[in-house]
Design an enzyme around this catalytic site. Structure first.
Site, PDB file in Angstrom:
ATOM      1  N   HIS A  33      75.381  25.677  42.916  1.00  0.00           N
ATOM      2  CA  HIS A  33      75.142  24.913  44.146  1.00  0.00           C
ATOM      3  C   HIS A  33      73.726  25.178  44.627  1.00  0.00           C
ATOM      4  CE1 HIS A  33      76.259  28.879  45.608  1.00  0.00           C
ATOM      5  NE2 HIS A  33      75.860  28.548  46.828  1.00  0.00           N
ATOM      6  N   HIS A  89      72.240  26.461  47.355  1.00  0.00           N
ATOM      7  CA  HIS A  89      71.792  27.483  48.287  1.00  0.00           C
ATOM      8  C   HIS A  89      70.710  28.316  47.602  1.00  0.00           C
ATOM      9  CE1 HIS A  89      75.429  27.444  51.241  1.00  0.00           C
ATOM     10  NE2 HIS A  89      74.434  26.680  51.654  1.00  0.00           N
ATOM     11  N   ASP A 105      69.807  31.395  47.250  1.00  0.00           N
ATOM     12  CA  ASP A 105      70.042  32.595  46.442  1.00  0.00           C
ATOM     13  C   ASP A 105      70.627  32.276  45.068  1.00  0.00           C
ATOM     14  OD1 ASP A 105      72.306  31.815  48.029  1.00  0.00           O
ATOM     15  OD2 ASP A 105      73.301  33.707  47.546  1.00  0.00           O
ATOM     16  N   HIS A 106      70.857  31.000  44.796  1.00  0.00           N
ATOM     17  CA  HIS A 106      71.354  30.597  43.482  1.00  0.00           C
ATOM     18  C   HIS A 106      70.381  29.712  42.717  1.00  0.00           C
ATOM     19  CE1 HIS A 106      75.628  31.969  44.085  1.00  0.00           C
ATOM     20  NE2 HIS A 106      75.164  31.984  45.319  1.00  0.00           N
ATOM     21  N   HIS A 150      83.186  25.290  49.210  1.00  0.00           N
ATOM     22  CA  HIS A 150      82.150  26.039  49.907  1.00  0.00           C
ATOM     23  C   HIS A 150      81.601  25.171  51.043  1.00  0.00           C
ATOM     24  CE1 HIS A 150      79.337  29.238  50.413  1.00  0.00           C
ATOM     25  NE2 HIS A 150      78.283  28.612  49.926  1.00  0.00           N
ATOM     26  N   ASP A 165      79.660  29.890  44.694  1.00  0.00           N
ATOM     27  CA  ASP A 165      80.309  30.470  45.847  1.00  0.00           C
ATOM     28  C   ASP A 165      81.532  29.632  46.182  1.00  0.00           C
ATOM     29  OD1 ASP A 165      78.075  32.061  45.840  1.00  0.00           O
ATOM     30  OD2 ASP A 165      77.423  31.535  47.848  1.00  0.00           O
ATOM     31  N   HIS A 167      78.450  39.111  43.944  1.00  0.00           N
ATOM     32  CA  HIS A 167      77.951  38.367  45.095  1.00  0.00           C
ATOM     33  C   HIS A 167      78.251  39.142  46.373  1.00  0.00           C
ATOM     34  CE1 HIS A 167      77.364  34.901  47.901  1.00  0.00           C
ATOM     35  NE2 HIS A 167      76.461  34.555  46.996  1.00  0.00           N
TER      36      HIS A 167
END
Length: 303
Positions: free
Chosen positions: A62, A64, A66-67, A142, A212, A270
């Site tokens: 996805h 976000h 941090d990914h 999510h 997530d 995570h």
């Protein structure tokens, strides 16, 4: 044949001194499949001595930061290293303008083919298949569209028993037919079933990545029986309400999914940066699913 997973990053949104943001790399028959690409992923790939030339497929869960924020630096580095062969990127279709803007601004002249395979919000099914592996995508739950992935070895042709080849003087042409699943007919018309003639050294292996996501039992339906399940475990049991409010899972919820899906092993990660020692999350998960392991940057698991 190799089939192993290495954790490159095991933290959630905030990286720590010992944990990078989310990224995993699957070595499937000496080819590298990168799953998520948080900040510093290219550093971790080099730190753990992966050959970037073997990386041809990247899968993003996805959008976000941090990914995905490590993706643009990785592409730039591959370009600077003189890469010429194609790189395949699988991600939600909304990444396209972000990807193009970063390439145009920071890289400008990209020297290798970069193919984006845009994925839909609720997409499910096989998105990549070759003679060694197939990749399935399915929706998670999510705050924004998020996708899970399953990497399965392509079933190999069975072996034909050598003792029966000699006993019945089976020809090469008949061996090939038996490998394709046919029975063997003797000269007198008797039939020897295929299951008596063949055997498999090893069943196809499978790895599932779920991050997530908040707790949803539909995940268990998708990942039934995989050899290794990675499921995010951002929070402890005491933060169950916070986990739901932020679209995440607790360690116990990850373990419940593993238990319901009859997976062989569970890997949790995570972790929220509030947990300086996530061993407490490991204990909570193991109270439900004993075959649980804690993600650490650099950890490699043979599947």
């Amino acid at each position: 044949m190799s089939f192993s997973l290495t954790v490159l990053g095991s933290s959630s949104a905030l990286p720590t001194a010992t944990r990078f943001p989310s990224a995993h790399v699957l070595n499937a028959h000496e080819r590298l499949f990168l799953i998520d690409c948080g900040e510093g992923t290219q550093i971790q790939l080099r730190r753990f001595k992966f050959r970037l030339a073997r990386l041809n497929h990247i899968f993003i869960s996805h959008l976000h930061g941090d990914h995905v924020l490590g993706l643009f630096g990785l592409i730039s580095t591959l370009n600077l290293l003189g890469r010429k062969h194609e790189l395949h990127l699988y991600a939600h279709e909304a990444i396209d303008p972000i990807l193009q803007a970063n390439i145009n601004f920071f890289i400008n002249d990209i020297a290798f083919p970069l193919t984006l395979h845009p994925l839909k919000t609720r997409q499910r099914g096989i998105i990549h298949s070759d003679k060694h592996i197939e990749v399935e995508v399915f929706p998670l739950k999510h705050r924004i569209p998020s996708l899970g992935y399953i990497f399965r070895e392509t079933p190999r042709e069975p072996n034909v028993r050598k003792d029966l080849i000699e006993k019945y003087a089976i020809s090469i042409a008949d061996i090939l037919r038996i490998k394709r699943g046919e029975d063997y007919i003797l000269p007198n018309g008797s039939i020897i079933p295929n299951r008596e003639l063949t055997f498999n050294h090893q069943l196809p292996r499978a790895y599932a990545y779920c991050s997530d996501t908040m707790y949803t039992e539909t995940i268990a339906e998708r990942v039934q029986g995989v050899d290794l399940l990675y499921h995010e475990a951002t929070f402890a049991l005491s933060e169950t309400k916070l986990a739901r409010a932020t679209g995440h899972s607790t360690a116990q919820q990850a373990a419940q999914i593993a238990h319901k899906a009859y997976v062989k092993k569970l890997l949790i990660g995570h972790f929220s940066s509030r947990y300086k020692k996530p061993e407490s999350l490991l204990s909570e998960a193991r109270s439900i699913f004993p075959e649980t392991y804690m993600a650490e940057d650099g950890l490699t698991i043979q599947i």
